[in-house]
Write an enzyme that holds these catalytic residues in place. Structure first.
Site, PDB file in Angstrom:
ATOM      1  N   LYS A  52       0.841  -1.199   0.000  1.00  0.00           N
ATOM      2  CA  LYS A  52       0.000   0.000   0.000  1.00  0.00           C
ATOM      3  C   LYS A  52       0.875   1.247   0.000  1.00  0.00           C
ATOM      4  CE  LYS A  52      -3.939  -2.192   2.249  1.00  0.00           C
ATOM      5  NZ  LYS A  52      -4.605  -2.592   3.499  1.00  0.00           N
ATOM      6  N   GLN A  96      -5.108  -1.348   9.517  1.00  0.00           N
ATOM      7  CA  GLN A  96      -4.994  -2.682   8.913  1.00  0.00           C
ATOM      8  C   GLN A  96      -5.620  -3.733   9.834  1.00  0.00           C
ATOM      9  OE1 GLN A  96      -3.895  -3.366   5.830  1.00  0.00           O
ATOM     10  NE2 GLN A  96      -4.155  -5.556   6.056  1.00  0.00           N
ATOM     11  N   ASP A 119     -11.460   2.843   3.832  1.00  0.00           N
ATOM     12  CA  ASP A 119     -11.912   1.455   3.724  1.00  0.00           C
ATOM     13  C   ASP A 119     -13.418   1.370   3.464  1.00  0.00           C
ATOM     14  OD1 ASP A 119      -9.982  -0.588   3.966  1.00  0.00           O
ATOM     15  OD2 ASP A 119      -9.709  -0.147   6.101  1.00  0.00           O
TER      16      ASP A 119
HETATM   17  N1  GUN Z   1      -7.087  -6.645   5.915  1.00  0.00           N
HETATM   18  C1  GUN Z   1      -7.364  -7.383   4.807  1.00  0.00           C
HETATM   19  N2  GUN Z   1      -8.048  -6.641   3.909  1.00  0.00           N
HETATM   20  C2  GUN Z   1      -8.210  -5.430   4.443  1.00  0.00           C
HETATM   21  C3  GUN Z   1      -8.833  -4.220   3.983  1.00  0.00           C
HETATM   22  O1  GUN Z   1      -9.389  -4.124   2.889  1.00  0.00           O
HETATM   23  N3  GUN Z   1      -8.767  -3.158   4.838  1.00  0.00           N
HETATM   24  C4  GUN Z   1      -8.172  -3.233   6.066  1.00  0.00           C
HETATM   25  N4  GUN Z   1      -8.196  -2.150   6.835  1.00  0.00           N
HETATM   26  N5  GUN Z   1      -7.598  -4.335   6.518  1.00  0.00           N
HETATM   27  C5  GUN Z   1      -7.609  -5.413   5.714  1.00  0.00           C
END
Ligand code: GUN
Length: 281
Positions: A52, A96, A119
């Protein structure tokens, strides 16, 4: 059969976003900022967050990762989110998941200012999406949606079957397909005859986390099949769709890896830019 190249689609989207960021920079004299909070040392989470950050930098966003040990107190995280909510240089905040057990996930999600919730997990965004109002859209279903639209721009009246009802994927995916006037069926572990449901579908989105669940004889000829699964097995990483079998029947199919995954991260960048633009209005 069309092999849907998520890597290529994501690279194209990133190129568009990079141009957009350059435009925003010259217009506002600042760039959108993404802050990711990473708690603990789970390897998959570390890999996601590193990717990311790399992608955010590539398109010219300001990117920051805040790391805490597994033992961090919930209060510390909530205070940090509060600080980021009022930091003008931060357009988007992502915590996350998964979180350590002693931290209340819902409390953390609800602490994020909905206008910075890249998100799309905050109840305000969930509600706005289901009501058809402007909202952040969860990155994975948004990525799936963009891939489907590339294959079939007009989804009106199509039958879509979503396999899995999670808040992360299944439910928001359903909302996006409904908005496009699909007739949507959500299926899950208590669905009586999953194969019969899938056989009706023009579009299948599989997001259940069961390796190779969707088989070749579950899929109508000419169906578009999107595989959200990432399952570790003795034979390596496989999706929720039996790739070899389904590729013989479907019109289009995403591979795992290289399908939905790269689009998820590109959509996170897209959401960060959208949050920035709304904040400048
Ligand atoms: N962990 C796995 N996928 C995601 C996601 O799309 N967002 C977040 N915040 N954590 C994750």
């Amino acid at each position: 059969m069309i092999l849907i190249d998520g890597k290529k689609a994501a690279a194209e989207l990133r190129a568009e976003l990079k141009e957009e960021v350059a435009g925003l920079k010259s217009k506002h004299n600042k760039v959108p900022g993404l802050t990711v909070i990473l708690i603990g040392d789970l390897t998959p989470s570390q890999i996601y967050v590193r990717n990311k950050e790399k992608s955010a930098n590539e398109v010219g966003l300001k990117s920051e990762v805040i790391k805490y040990p597994d033992s961090v107190e919930e209060k510390t995280v909530l205070e940090k989110i509060k600080e980021l909510n009022s930091d003008e240089t931060v357009s988007g905040i992502l915590v996350q998941l998964p979180l350590p057990k002693h931290i209340d996930k819902q409390k953390v999600i609800e602490a994020i200012n909905p206008s910075k919730d890249v998100d799309g997990f905050h109840p305000m965004n969930v509600g706005n999406l289901s009501s058809g109002y402007e909202s952040s859209i969860p990155c994975t279903p948004l990525g799936c949606y963009l891939l489907i639209k590339k294959i079939e721009p007009n989804l009106s009246g199509k039958k879509a079957v979503v396999v899995g009802r999670s808040n992360l994927n299944g439910k928001p995916m359903t909302q996006l397909l409904l908005k496009e006037n699909c007739t949507v069926t959500i299926t899950h572990s208590k669905t009586k005859d999953l194969k019969a449901e899938c056989l009706e579908a023009d579009i299948i989105v599989a997001a259940v986390g069961i390796p190779e669940l969707v088989r070749g004889d579950w899929v109508k000829k000419d169906a578009i099949v999107i595989d959200v699964g990432i399952n570790k097995t003795d034979n390596g990483i496989v999706g929720d769709v039996h790739f070899d079998e389904v590729s013989k029947n479907a019109k289009a199919l995403t591979p795992v890896p290289g399908g939905v995954g790269p689009m998820t991260i590109a959509c996170l960048l897209k959401n960060t830019i959208e949050c920035f633009k709304r904040s400048q209005k």
